[in-house]
Design an enzyme around this catalytic site. Structure first.
Site, PDB file in Angstrom:
ATOM      1  N   SER A  15      -4.222   1.267  -3.521  1.00 27.38           N
ATOM      2  CA  SER A  15      -4.611  -0.108  -3.175  1.00 27.38           C
ATOM      3  C   SER A  15      -3.399  -1.040  -3.222  1.00 27.38           C
ATOM      4  O   SER A  15      -2.376  -0.728  -3.839  1.00 27.38           O
ATOM      5  CB  SER A  15      -5.672  -0.575  -4.186  1.00 27.38           C
ATOM      6  OG  SER A  15      -6.018  -1.929  -3.992  1.00 27.38           O
ATOM      7  N   ILE A  17      -0.347  -3.296  -3.567  1.00 27.36           N
ATOM      8  CA  ILE A  17       1.105  -3.127  -3.506  1.00 27.36           C
ATOM      9  C   ILE A  17       1.466  -1.644  -3.423  1.00 27.36           C
ATOM     10  O   ILE A  17       2.331  -1.246  -2.627  1.00 27.36           O
ATOM     11  CB  ILE A  17       1.763  -3.792  -4.742  1.00 27.36           C
ATOM     12  CG1 ILE A  17       1.565  -5.314  -4.688  1.00 27.36           C
ATOM     13  CG2 ILE A  17       3.253  -3.438  -4.824  1.00 27.36           C
ATOM     14  CD1 ILE A  17       1.932  -6.051  -5.961  1.00 27.36           C
ATOM     15  N   TYR A 153      -2.241  -9.709 -20.314  1.00 30.44           N
ATOM     16  CA  TYR A 153      -1.500  -9.428 -19.075  1.00 30.44           C
ATOM     17  C   TYR A 153      -0.041  -9.885 -19.204  1.00 30.44           C
ATOM     18  O   TYR A 153       0.889  -9.133 -18.892  1.00 30.44           O
ATOM     19  CB  TYR A 153      -2.185 -10.124 -17.896  1.00 30.44           C
ATOM     20  CG  TYR A 153      -1.584  -9.747 -16.558  1.00 30.44           C
ATOM     21  CD1 TYR A 153      -1.827  -8.502 -15.998  1.00 30.44           C
ATOM     22  CD2 TYR A 153      -0.770 -10.639 -15.858  1.00 30.44           C
ATOM     23  CE1 TYR A 153      -1.268  -8.146 -14.767  1.00 30.44           C
ATOM     24  CE2 TYR A 153      -0.218 -10.298 -14.632  1.00 30.44           C
ATOM     25  CZ  TYR A 153      -0.476  -9.052 -14.093  1.00 30.44           C
ATOM     26  OH  TYR A 153       0.072  -8.697 -12.879  1.00 30.44           O
TER      27      TYR A 153
HETATM   28  N1  LIG Z   1      -1.494  -8.927  -6.785  1.00 32.50           N
HETATM   29  C1  LIG Z   1      -0.712  -9.761  -7.446  1.00 32.50           C
HETATM   30  O1  LIG Z   1      -0.756 -10.993  -7.264  1.00 32.50           O
HETATM   31  C2  LIG Z   1       0.271  -9.232  -8.443  1.00 32.50           C
HETATM   32  C3  LIG Z   1       1.245 -10.114  -8.939  1.00 32.50           C
HETATM   33  C4  LIG Z   1       2.170  -9.652  -9.862  1.00 32.50           C
HETATM   34  C5  LIG Z   1       2.122  -8.344 -10.271  1.00 32.50           C
HETATM   35  N2  LIG Z   1       1.150  -7.508  -9.788  1.00 32.50           N
HETATM   36  C6  LIG Z   1       1.136  -6.135 -10.270  1.00 32.50           C
HETATM   37  O2  LIG Z   1       1.231  -5.259  -9.179  1.00 32.50           O
HETATM   38  C7  LIG Z   1       0.590  -4.029  -9.503  1.00 32.50           C
HETATM   39  C8  LIG Z   1      -0.384  -3.669  -8.380  1.00 32.50           C
HETATM   40  O3  LIG Z   1      -1.327  -4.707  -8.271  1.00 32.50           O
HETATM   41  P1  LIG Z   1      -2.268  -4.873  -6.999  1.00 32.50           P
HETATM   42  O4  LIG Z   1      -2.443  -6.316  -6.799  1.00 32.50           O
HETATM   43  O5  LIG Z   1      -1.787  -4.010  -5.903  1.00 32.50           O
HETATM   44  O6  LIG Z   1      -3.632  -4.308  -7.627  1.00 32.50           O
HETATM   45  P2  LIG Z   1      -4.802  -3.416  -6.987  1.00 32.50           P
HETATM   46  O7  LIG Z   1      -5.933  -3.567  -7.944  1.00 32.50           O
HETATM   47  O8  LIG Z   1      -5.011  -3.762  -5.573  1.00 32.50           O
HETATM   48  O9  LIG Z   1      -4.222  -1.934  -7.092  1.00 32.50           O
HETATM   49  C9  LIG Z   1      -4.007  -1.333  -8.340  1.00 32.50           C
HETATM   50  C10 LIG Z   1      -4.248   0.156  -8.214  1.00 32.50           C
HETATM   51  O10 LIG Z   1      -3.970   0.735  -9.512  1.00 32.50           O
HETATM   52  C11 LIG Z   1      -4.959   1.716  -9.758  1.00 32.50           C
HETATM   53  N3  LIG Z   1      -5.103   1.916 -11.203  1.00 32.50           N
HETATM   54  C12 LIG Z   1      -5.614   1.071 -12.116  1.00 32.50           C
HETATM   55  N4  LIG Z   1      -5.613   1.627 -13.330  1.00 32.50           N
HETATM   56  C13 LIG Z   1      -5.076   2.867 -13.185  1.00 32.50           C
HETATM   57  C14 LIG Z   1      -4.805   3.922 -14.071  1.00 32.50           C
HETATM   58  N5  LIG Z   1      -5.118   3.845 -15.372  1.00 32.50           N
HETATM   59  N6  LIG Z   1      -4.239   5.064 -13.591  1.00 32.50           N
HETATM   60  C15 LIG Z   1      -3.938   5.180 -12.263  1.00 32.50           C
HETATM   61  N7  LIG Z   1      -4.193   4.200 -11.371  1.00 32.50           N
HETATM   62  C16 LIG Z   1      -4.753   3.055 -11.829  1.00 32.50           C
HETATM   63  C17 LIG Z   1      -6.239   1.156  -9.141  1.00 32.50           C
HETATM   64  O11 LIG Z   1      -7.191   2.193  -8.906  1.00 32.50           O
HETATM   65  C18 LIG Z   1      -5.708   0.524  -7.866  1.00 32.50           C
HETATM   66  O12 LIG Z   1      -5.732   1.438  -6.799  1.00 32.50           O
HETATM   67  C19 LIG Z   1      -0.069  -4.233 -10.864  1.00 32.50           C
HETATM   68  O13 LIG Z   1       0.775  -3.726 -11.863  1.00 32.50           O
HETATM   69  C20 LIG Z   1      -0.149  -5.737 -10.969  1.00 32.50           C
HETATM   70  O14 LIG Z   1      -0.160  -6.172 -12.308  1.00 32.50           O
HETATM   71  C21 LIG Z   1       0.230  -7.912  -8.879  1.00 32.50           C
END
Ligand SMILES: NC(=O)c1ccc[n+]([C@@H]2O[C@H](COP(=O)([O-])OP(=O)(O)OC[C@H]3O[C@@H](n4cnc5c(N)ncnc54)[C@H](O)[C@@H]3O)[C@@H](O)[C@H]2O)c1
Length: 254
Positions: A15, A17, A153
Site C-alpha cells: 500500500s 509509499i 507515533y
Molecule cells: N502517509 C503519510 O502521510 C506518511 C507521512 C510520514 C511518514 N509515513 C510513513 O510511511 C510509511 C508508509 O505509510 P503509508 O502512508 O504508505 O501507509 P499505508 O497504511 O498506506 O501502508 C502501510 C503498509 O504497511 C503494512 N504493514 C502494517 N503493519 C505491518 C507489519 N507489522 N508487517 C508488515 N507490514 C505491515 C500495511 O499492511 C500496509 O500495506 C509508514 O512508516 C508511515 O509511518 C507516512
C-alpha cells in the site's frame, strides 16, 4: 541462484509509499521482494509490475524476525544478492496522551521501531558480507518534532531517525549506507483513513506546507530511488525531508 542483478526488499509494499517504491524500483530494473502483512495486497501489487526482472511476495509481520530473515534469504536466492531495503511498513495511533492505550502504544513502537530494526538487521548481515548495500527507512517530519495526540507515533519516528544514525556509523566501514526519507503528509490509504475518521487536519497540514499540498507517494519513492543509487554514494546517516518545505517553515501560512 540466478546471475546477479539489482534487488530491493520493501516492507509495507502492499500500500501507499511502499507500493510506489515497488513500482519505481521495478521500472528502474530492480528485482523486487514485496513484504507486507496483507498477502492479497502484495499479490495485487506484484500483478502491476513488469514481469522483468521479476518479483517475489512475502506475507508476514515485520515484527517476526524469522519471517524477515526468510524474506532476505529468498531475495538473495532469487536475485543473487540484496542491494537495497526500504522499510515502509508502519502504523499510526491517534489519541490523547492521558488516555493512551498501553497496548496500542507498544504496538506502534513494535511495528515502527522494532520492525524497522529487524528488517535492517536481517539485510545488514548480508550487506556487510557483500561489502555494499543501501538501507532506506521511512521516517517522518514527526520524528523531528512533536504533535498532539501522536505521542507513540512521534516517539517511534524519532527512534527511526536515530536508528539511521547509529547503523550508518556502525556499518559505514563495511560499505553499507543507511538513510531515511522523512515526509510530511502523503496521499496514501493511511492518511485517507485518518481523513475519513475526522482525525486529520488536512487544511492545517496543507496550510503549514509552503508547497500547499500533500505529497504523492511517487515523490517519496523518487527520493528513495536517489538514496539507493550511486548518486548518493557518499550519503549516509542522513534524514532527507521530502516535506514541501514543512520543516523550513516557522510560520503558519494564511
Ligand atoms: N502517509 C503519510 O502521510 C506518511 C507521512 C510520514 C511518514 N509515513 C510513513 O510511511 C510509511 C508508509 O505509510 P503509508 O502512508 O504508505 O501507509 P499505508 O497504511 O498506506 O501502508 C502501510 C503498509 O504497511 C503494512 N504493514 C502494517 N503493519 C505491518 C507489519 N507489522 N508487517 C508488515 N507490514 C505491515 C500495511 O499492511 C500496509 O500495506 C509508514 O512508516 C508511515 O509511518 C507516512
Amino acid at each position: 541462484m540466478q546471475d546477479k542483478r539489482k534487488s530491493v526488499l520493501i516492507t509495507g509494499a502492499g500500500s501507499g509509499i511502499g507500493k510506489a517504491v515497488a513500482l519505481r524500483f521495478n521500472a528502474e530494473g530492480y528485482g523486487v521482494c514485496l513484504f507486507d502483512l496483507n498477502e492479497e495486497a502484495v499479490r495485487e501489487v506484484a500483478g502491476e509490475l513488469n514481469p522483468e526482472p521479476g518479483s517475489i511476495c512475502f506475507a508476514g509481520s515485520v515484527t517476526e524476525p524469522e519471517t524477515m530473515n526468510k524474506a532476505v534469504s529468498a531475495t538473495v536466492e532469487t536475485f543473487g544478492g540484496i542491494d537495497c531495503v526500504v522499510t515502509s511498513a508502519g502504523i499510526v495511533s491517534v489519541e490523547p496522551a492521558v488516555d493512551a492505550d498501553l497496548d496500542k502504544f507498544r504496538q506502534t513502537l513494535e511495528v515502527n521501531v522494532i520492525g524497522t530494526w529487524l528488517a535492517a538487521q536481517a539485510a545488514g548481515r548480508v550487506m556487510i558480507e557483500q561489502g555494499h548495500g543501501s538501507i532506506i527507512m521511512i521516517g517522518s517530519v514527526y520524528g523531528s518534532g512533536g504533535a498532539p495526540q501522536r505521542t507513540a507515533y512521534c516517539a517511534s519516528k524519532g527512534a527511526v531517525h536515530n536508528l539511521v544514525q547509529s547503523l550508518a556509523v556502525e556499518w559505514g566501514p563495511y560499505g553499507v549506507r543507511v538513510n531515511a526519507v522523512a515526509p510530511t503528509g502523503v496521499r496514501t490509504p493511511m492518511v485517507q483513513d485518518l481523513i475519513d475518521r475526522g482525525i486529520y487536519n488536512l487544511t492545517g497540514v496543507q496550510g503549514r506546507t509552503p508547497l500547499g499540498r500533500l505529497a504523492e507517494p511517487e515523490e517519496i519513492a523518487a527520493a528513495c530511488f536517489y538514496l539507493a543509487g550511486a548518486d548518493a554514494g557518499f550519503t549516509t546517516g542522513h534524514v532527507l525531508p521530502v516535506d514541501g518545505g514543512w520543516l523550513a517553515n516557522g510560520y503558519i501560512l494564511g
